[in-house]
Structures are given as C-alpha cells and as structure tokens.
Design an enzyme around this catalytic site. Structure first.
Site, mmCIF file in Angstrom:
data_model
loop_
_atom_site.group_PDB
_atom_site.id
_atom_site.type_symbol
_atom_site.label_atom_id
_atom_site.label_comp_id
_atom_site.label_asym_id
_atom_site.label_seq_id
_atom_site.Cartn_x
_atom_site.Cartn_y
_atom_site.Cartn_z
ATOM 1 N N TYR A 96 0.773 -1.269 0.007
ATOM 2 C CA TYR A 96 0.048 0.138 0.008
ATOM 3 C C TYR A 96 0.989 1.412 0.039
ATOM 4 O O TYR A 96 2.031 1.368 -0.664
ATOM 5 C CB TYR A 96 -0.963 -0.043 1.103
ATOM 6 C CG TYR A 96 -2.256 0.774 1.012
ATOM 7 C CD1 TYR A 96 -2.914 0.636 -0.058
ATOM 8 C CD2 TYR A 96 -2.348 1.970 1.325
ATOM 9 C CE1 TYR A 96 -4.038 1.492 -0.680
ATOM 10 C CE2 TYR A 96 -3.239 3.050 1.264
ATOM 11 C CZ TYR A 96 -4.310 2.519 0.025
ATOM 12 O OH TYR A 96 -5.303 3.364 -0.421
ATOM 13 N N ARG A 149 -8.671 11.163 -7.995
ATOM 14 C CA ARG A 149 -7.977 11.860 -6.953
ATOM 15 C C ARG A 149 -6.915 10.676 -6.252
ATOM 16 O O ARG A 149 -7.087 10.538 -5.176
ATOM 17 C CB ARG A 149 -8.584 12.727 -6.149
ATOM 18 C CG ARG A 149 -7.810 13.768 -5.233
ATOM 19 C CD ARG A 149 -7.846 13.808 -3.879
ATOM 20 N NE ARG A 149 -7.513 12.462 -3.386
ATOM 21 C CZ ARG A 149 -7.349 11.928 -2.238
ATOM 22 N NH1 ARG A 149 -7.792 12.955 -1.010
ATOM 23 N NH2 ARG A 149 -6.886 11.003 -1.700
ATOM 24 N N LYS A 167 -6.394 -1.464 -0.872
ATOM 25 C CA LYS A 167 -7.036 -1.446 0.494
ATOM 26 C C LYS A 167 -7.676 -2.614 0.834
ATOM 27 O O LYS A 167 -7.792 -3.119 1.917
ATOM 28 C CB LYS A 167 -8.241 -0.521 0.209
ATOM 29 C CG LYS A 167 -7.661 1.067 -0.012
ATOM 30 C CD LYS A 167 -7.981 1.747 1.465
ATOM 31 C CE LYS A 167 -6.930 3.136 1.665
ATOM 32 N NZ LYS A 167 -7.547 4.215 2.315
ATOM 33 N N GLU A 238 -13.368 5.548 -2.418
ATOM 34 C CA GLU A 238 -12.268 5.714 -2.103
ATOM 35 C C GLU A 238 -11.524 6.540 -3.340
ATOM 36 O O GLU A 238 -11.550 6.269 -4.408
ATOM 37 C CB GLU A 238 -11.515 4.435 -2.050
ATOM 38 C CG GLU A 238 -10.025 4.169 -1.696
ATOM 39 C CD GLU A 238 -9.869 4.513 -0.069
ATOM 40 O OE1 GLU A 238 -10.518 3.934 0.589
ATOM 41 O OE2 GLU A 238 -9.030 5.406 0.104
ATOM 42 N N ASP A 239 -10.760 7.827 -2.966
ATOM 43 C CA ASP A 239 -9.887 8.543 -3.858
ATOM 44 C C ASP A 239 -10.839 8.977 -5.211
ATOM 45 O O ASP A 239 -10.301 8.804 -6.272
ATOM 46 C CB ASP A 239 -8.854 7.745 -4.656
ATOM 47 C CG ASP A 239 -7.682 7.832 -3.292
ATOM 48 O OD1 ASP A 239 -8.035 8.246 -2.151
ATOM 49 O OD2 ASP A 239 -6.682 7.499 -3.626
ATOM 50 N N ASP A 261 -13.516 6.805 3.268
ATOM 51 C CA ASP A 261 -12.330 6.738 3.843
ATOM 52 C C ASP A 261 -11.520 8.110 3.765
ATOM 53 O O ASP A 261 -11.179 8.398 4.793
ATOM 54 C CB ASP A 261 -11.207 5.524 3.533
ATOM 55 C CG ASP A 261 -10.522 5.227 4.223
ATOM 56 O OD1 ASP A 261 -10.643 5.085 5.738
ATOM 57 O OD2 ASP A 261 -9.218 5.196 4.018
ATOM 58 N N ASP A 262 -11.624 8.630 2.700
ATOM 59 C CA ASP A 262 -10.614 9.819 2.753
ATOM 60 C C ASP A 262 -11.178 11.013 3.679
ATOM 61 O O ASP A 262 -10.622 11.634 4.274
ATOM 62 C CB ASP A 262 -10.682 10.641 1.356
ATOM 63 C CG ASP A 262 -10.038 9.404 0.055
ATOM 64 O OD1 ASP A 262 -9.129 8.859 0.268
ATOM 65 O OD2 ASP A 262 -10.906 9.257 -0.603
ATOM 66 N N ASN A 409 0.807 14.264 2.511
ATOM 67 C CA ASN A 409 1.200 13.232 1.666
ATOM 68 C C ASN A 409 1.413 13.625 0.446
ATOM 69 O O ASN A 409 0.915 14.600 -0.112
ATOM 70 C CB ASN A 409 0.458 11.895 1.594
ATOM 71 C CG ASN A 409 0.457 11.495 3.249
ATOM 72 O OD1 ASN A 409 1.389 11.434 3.906
ATOM 73 N ND2 ASN A 409 -0.720 10.876 3.402
HETATM 74 P P1 NAI Z 1 -7.979 19.289 -0.567
HETATM 75 O O1 NAI Z 1 -7.286 19.620 -1.955
HETATM 76 O O2 NAI Z 1 -9.268 18.929 -0.598
HETATM 77 O O3 NAI Z 1 -7.559 20.360 0.641
HETATM 78 C C1 NAI Z 1 -6.360 21.003 0.614
HETATM 79 C C2 NAI Z 1 -6.534 22.386 1.250
HETATM 80 O O4 NAI Z 1 -5.567 23.114 1.562
HETATM 81 C C3 NAI Z 1 -7.688 23.201 0.337
HETATM 82 O O5 NAI Z 1 -8.705 23.816 1.178
HETATM 83 C C4 NAI Z 1 -6.509 24.411 -0.071
HETATM 84 O O6 NAI Z 1 -7.133 25.602 -0.422
HETATM 85 C C5 NAI Z 1 -5.744 24.563 1.083
HETATM 86 N N1 NAI Z 1 -4.378 25.005 0.768
HETATM 87 C C6 NAI Z 1 -3.690 24.927 -0.546
HETATM 88 N N2 NAI Z 1 -2.622 25.957 -0.482
HETATM 89 C C7 NAI Z 1 -2.670 26.354 0.760
HETATM 90 C C8 NAI Z 1 -1.956 27.575 1.291
HETATM 91 N N3 NAI Z 1 -0.786 27.911 0.674
HETATM 92 N N4 NAI Z 1 -2.247 27.753 2.690
HETATM 93 C C9 NAI Z 1 -3.209 27.346 3.136
HETATM 94 N N5 NAI Z 1 -4.146 26.507 2.894
HETATM 95 C C10 NAI Z 1 -3.881 26.057 1.474
HETATM 96 O O7 NAI Z 1 -6.848 17.925 -0.346
HETATM 97 P P2 NAI Z 1 -7.152 16.905 0.910
HETATM 98 O O8 NAI Z 1 -7.874 15.669 0.302
HETATM 99 O O9 NAI Z 1 -7.962 17.357 2.154
HETATM 100 O O10 NAI Z 1 -5.649 16.426 1.324
HETATM 101 C C11 NAI Z 1 -4.795 17.512 1.993
HETATM 102 C C12 NAI Z 1 -3.716 16.778 2.305
HETATM 103 O O11 NAI Z 1 -3.742 15.934 3.464
HETATM 104 C C13 NAI Z 1 -2.922 15.783 1.119
HETATM 105 O O12 NAI Z 1 -1.684 16.213 0.979
HETATM 106 C C14 NAI Z 1 -3.369 14.301 1.669
HETATM 107 O O13 NAI Z 1 -2.162 13.531 1.330
HETATM 108 C C15 NAI Z 1 -3.210 14.591 3.200
HETATM 109 N N6 NAI Z 1 -4.039 13.643 3.762
HETATM 110 C C16 NAI Z 1 -3.598 12.947 4.549
HETATM 111 C C17 NAI Z 1 -3.947 11.719 5.277
HETATM 112 C C18 NAI Z 1 -3.538 11.060 6.262
HETATM 113 O O14 NAI Z 1 -2.482 11.314 6.825
HETATM 114 N N7 NAI Z 1 -4.184 10.037 7.248
HETATM 115 C C19 NAI Z 1 -5.376 11.377 4.733
HETATM 116 C C20 NAI Z 1 -6.051 12.210 3.902
HETATM 117 C C21 NAI Z 1 -5.324 13.225 3.204
#
Ligand code: NAI
Length: 538
Positions: A96, A149, A167, A238-239, A261-262, A409
């Site tokens: 994974y 995504r 998964k 998922e994704d 899950d996301d 990530n």
């Molecule tokens: P998303 O695109 O929905 O959210 C990202 C947010 O960050 C948006 O609201 C965006 O406007 C904001 N953003 C972008 N540039 C910015 C800046 N310069 N300053 C402040 N805010 C800013 O993406 P999602 O799905 O919420 O994922 C976000 C991150 O979280 C990804 O890198 C993902 O890999 C990580 N993630 C980690 C998980 C875990 O650790 N278990 C699980 C799901 C996501």
C-alpha cells in the site's frame, strides 16, 4: 486420464484461491492429477514464504517488489497473504502507501491478469451482467474508485484500480476478510490525464472524463445494481475528487452500507491520534486550542469530528467551534470572507470565525499562531514547509507540549519534517505525520488504523449504515489503545488486534444507535475474532 481431468488440474493451479504451488501434498497431487505440472519438491507454506521473501528482497526497487507481490497475489492468495502477515511493518508500505502510488501510475505497464471489475462507461449497458458473475456470490466488502484523485497524484484513470486492490489486501491482512469476499471496482469514466490517454500501454477507456448528469446517472446505475446484487455488503468510496466525494457520500450513505475513507476514515484516524496525544500532554480536550492549516476534504472532516468530540465532552456547538481556527489559502477563515463575490467553499462556512480585536489585516499562519496560541496544529494543505521555524517557535514558546501533525502526503508535500519540529521545540513537540519519516517517537497517522476495524464491526453486527457515531467510537477506541512506548498508536505488527478492538467498539455503537440488524451473539468479541480468516492452506 480424461480431458476433463487435465482441464481440472490446470484450473486448480490457475485459480489464485485454490492454488498452493509446491505445497500440494503427494496425496493431493495423486487425487487432482498434478504430477508433472508441478516440480517434484513438496514444500510448506513456511518454506514458500522464505523463498518468496528472498527473491523479493533481492529486487532493486520497491516498485519491482510491488509488482512482484501483485503477481503473487494473482497466482496464490494464501501465500501472498501469509507473506504480508509474516512481517506487516515491512510489507504494508510495499502493498500500500507509499509504493501503491507508483503502482497506480504504472498500472498499465504491470497489468497481467484480471482482478476485480472495471465498470466502464462504454460498457454501461452490460453492468448488470458483469456484476451477476457467480464468482462474486460471497462478496462482503467492495472498495470502489473512479481514479480521479489518487493519493496526491491526481487523475490516474483506470490505473486508480491499484487503490481498491491495495485497500482490500489490507482488509484481509488486518480484518481477516477472506480473499473471496472482497471485490475491487474501478468505475472507468475516462481520464483527464492526457499523458495516460496518449500512453500506448494505457489499459483504460481513452476519453475525457464523463461529467455532470451522465456521471451521476452512471454512479446511480452502479449503486442500484450493487444494492440489489450485494444487499449486505459494505462499500468503501475511495479516492474520488473532492466534490464527488462529498456528493456521493451524502447521496448514498443512508441507502448503502458505505463510507468514504478519505473523509471519514481520515477524520477518525486523526482525532483518535489526537486524543492519544492530548492524553500524553496531560490537558483536557475541552481546553485545547486547535489551528487547522488547510481546510479541504481532509481538514474540514477532521474539524467536524473534533466539534463532535468536544460536544460529547459537554460543550455546546458554539463553544466547540470556538476552540477551532482554520487557515486556508487566504489566511484565517473569517466570516467576512463569505461576503466576497467568490464566497467560501461549502465545507468552510461553518469554520469561519468573526474578526477579533488585535488581529492583523491579513492573518497568515504565523499571525494566527501568535494570536491564538494554539496547543494543537494540524496541517492538511499539501504545502511543503508551511510549518517553518518561526511558526513552530512561536507555538512552542506558549505551550509546554505542542501537538503538531503535518499530515500532508507524500513526503514532498509535508508541512514540516518531524526532525525539525522536534529541534525547534527542544524535543517537546508531540508529532504525528501523514507519511512515514522513520524518525523515532513520531507517529504515522495512517488510515489503516481505522478502516479495517470499522468495516469489520459494521459487517459483524449487520449494520444498516455506518453512522458518524460509529466513526467516533472507532476514534475513541484508537485513542485509548495506547502507543508502543514512544509513538502514540500501537505498533503496525498489532494491526489485527487494533481492527478487532475497533470492530467491537463500532458494533456496540451501532447496537446502541439501533443500527445493528444481526443477532447479538454474532458480534461478541469471540464471535468476531473467530470469523477472522488466517492465511493457511486447507
Ligand atoms: P484538498 O485539496 O481537499 O485540501 C487542501 C486544502 O489546502 C484546500 O482547502 C486548499 O485551499 C488548502 N491550501 C492550499 N494551499 C494552501 C496554502 N498555501 N495555505 C493554506 N491552505 C492551502 O486535499 P485533501 O484531500 O484535504 O488533502 C490534503 C492533504 O492531506 C494531502 O496532502 C493529503 O495527502 C493529506 N491527507 C493525509 C491523510 C493522512 O495522513 N491520513 C489522509 C487524507 C489526506
């Protein structure tokens, strides 16, 4: 020997659910006419694991190991799962995240044999026939994606199938769901990734994504057929890309036993880890001041679950929201921003706060940290380095044990390197990261701690739906399981125990909400544990 005997022998070896490779005994070789098709050596599962492990370790890259394991899974499921379970900390990152990312990008390159189902737009009229296959009669867990995504890698089209496959391997490894009871599905509605469409190797449908009403009708057709064909199965979304992820969850969570899950898994994992961190810092949840950096799908899901957790401590909704400050691209999210022509994204409206005295015109992260003096800082922005030295020092000056979770990530997107967070806080920070950094004492906040247990618990009690309360029960259970000494969560080796503990908590919660349809004796801890499959040859 008749032609039927020869064909049956070959079918036995070709089916990954029945194949044992060299572990077929002499008696079985006699009975099933396998002599000659197999080399004479009779092995054991243990010797097979050792042999495959040696071959795998000699490979030059993790991607090669990933491809090797995929091929093993498609030829002998017992051996594949026994190998995975023999060393979860080593194998999970190969099966994974992070390796599955490259597995999706290069999916077409390594495609060999069918696994799961591709339901494509051009074949939409055959969808019912495709799902009717009796091979799927035992299916209990479906993971479905449309590949738009994939992790932080964007649109991978049909290559996104790597995610449902991965998964579900974890469902088997951690929750003991039998390999014949899982079904990975990829809804192939095209891809807007031109590089994929133009790649001569690409195995998906080469067209721009179907969107709007056509997309909605396609998913509706899929859900209607799944509800009829698999009325008791659990479906995990998922994704999917942001808006679709929310829309589909909202539309179908009461119609199908399903979750995303996301959104929900991430929220529960983060809140569970946060509860463990807060216990370690010694302060009450209700006394925390939380700054959330990046209020997209993951960030806003975490925020809403935190509000629920605070309300469960006796706070009113407005008191709970007053503990949270969300910062996005334009800085601290303020109610005045809703007046702008572009307004606020829907998930940010409830997070907006009124402007207070002493706030700068533009409240960037540093200004927000200085103003709020947070005890908890969570990053879900995908912005590398956003938690810089000034921000971390400003936070660490105000609190004894700052809790800092750069969740983004992959590693190239993380808001901070955990070693820097520890250095800038003189080792006082309690750190959780989205990606594995291999820094001692730093916890990896990985959804694998939550979703297998939620799925197992929901199935065990015959839940009608997966409620927010069930995810909260999972988060609380995770927060109480305790760490492996330095980290906040149990070690990866114990993921099966984690899934079982969470399943019990989830089933109990479902029962208390009136959502459990199975008889209580079906979901006692003993009954759930007894049904968890172990990879052994029959
Ligand atoms: P998303 O695109 O929905 O959210 C990202 C947010 O960050 C948006 O609201 C965006 O406007 C904001 N953003 C972008 N540039 C910015 C800046 N310069 N300053 C402040 N805010 C800013 O993406 P999602 O799905 O919420 O994922 C976000 C991150 O979280 C990804 O890198 C993902 O890999 C990580 N993630 C980690 C998980 C875990 O650790 N278990 C699980 C799901 C996501």
């Amino acid at each position: 020997m008749s032609a039927a005997h020869y064909a049956a022998a070959r079918a036995l070896l070709a089916d990954p659910l029945t194949n044992k490779g060299t572990a077929f005994s002499e008696a079985e070789r006699d009975r099933y006419h396998l002599h000659g098709l197999l080399p004479p050596h009779v092995g054991t599962l243990e010797s097979q694991i050792a042999r495959r492990r040696r071959v795998m370790e000699a490979m030059g890259s993790d991607f090669q190991r990933y491809a090797f394991l995929r091929e093993l899974q498609d030829s002998n499921e017992v051996l594949f799962h026994a190998l995975v379970q023999s060393d979860l900390p080593r194998m999970l990152p190969l099966v994974y995240t992070p390796t599955v990312g490259e597995g999706c990008e290069r999916f077409s390159e390594i495609w060999r044999r069918p696994r799961g189902l591709f339901l494509s737009w051009p074949n939409r009229d055959h969808m019912a026939d495709i799902l009717d296959d009796t091979a799927f009669d035992r299916v209990k867990v479906i993971v479905v994606s449309d590949g738009e995504r994939i992790l932080g890698l964007g649109d991978q089209g049909a290559g996104g199938m790597g995610i449902p496959i991965g998964k579900l391997a974890l469902y088997t490894a951690c929750a003991g769901i039998h390999p014949s009871e899982v079904l990975p599905i990829l809804l192939d509605v095209g891809t807007d990734n031109e590089a994929r469409r133009e790649d001569p190797l690409y195995v998906g449908w080469r067209a721009p994504r179907v969107r709007g009403a056509d997309y909605d009708a396609f998913v509706e057709q899929f859900v209607t057929l799944v509800a009829k064909r698999f009325p008791h199965a659990l479906l995990q979304w998922e994704d999917f890309a942001g808006k679709n992820a929310y829309d589909l969850l909202g539309r179908y969570r009461h119609r199908l036993l399903s979750f995303n899950d996301d959104i929900q898994g991430t929220a529960a994992t983060t809140v569970g880890t946060l509860l463990a961190a807060i216990r370690r810092s010694g302060a009450a949840l209700a006394d925390q001041r939380v700054v959330l950096f990046g209020a997209g799908a993951a960030g806003s899901g975490v925020a809403e679950m935190l509000v629920q957790a605070l309300m469960a401590e006796g706070l009113s909704q407005s008191e709970a929201r007053a503990r949270l400050w969300a910062v996005d691209r334009e800085g601290l999210i303020l109610t005045e921003m809703a007046q702008r022509p572009e307004g606020l994204p829907p998930q940010q409206v409830a997070l907006a706060r009124a402007r207070e005295g002493g706030m700068a015109d533009k409240m960037d992260l540093l200004a927000t940290v200085r103003h709020v003096r947070p005890t908890v800082l969570i990053g879900a922005s995908g912005q590398k380095g956003a938690f810089d030295e000034a921000v971390v020092r400003a936070m660490a000056e105000q609190v004894e044990r700052p809790v800092i979770f750069p969740l983004s990530n992959p590693i190239s997107r993380a808001e901070a390197h955990p070693a820097d967070l520890l250095a800038w806080s003189e080792g006082r920070a309690i750190v959780g990261t989205g990606s594995p950094f291999g820094v001692a004492g730093v916890t990896q906040v990985n959804n694998v701690y939550i979703f297998p247990g939620v799925g197992l618990g929901a199935l065990a009690c015959g839940a009608r739906e997966v409620s927010d309360g069930m995810f909260m029960a999972a988060a609380r259970c995770l927060g109480q399981l305790g760490g492996d000494g330095e980290g906040l969560l149990p070690p990866i080796e114990s993921l099966r125990d984690v899934a079982l503990a969470i399943a019990i908590a989830v089933a109990d919660q479902a029962q208390s909400e009136g959502l459990a349809m199975a008889r209580p004796e079906h979901y006692t801890p003993e009954a759930i544990a007894a049904r968890m499959w172990q990879p052994n040859y029959r």
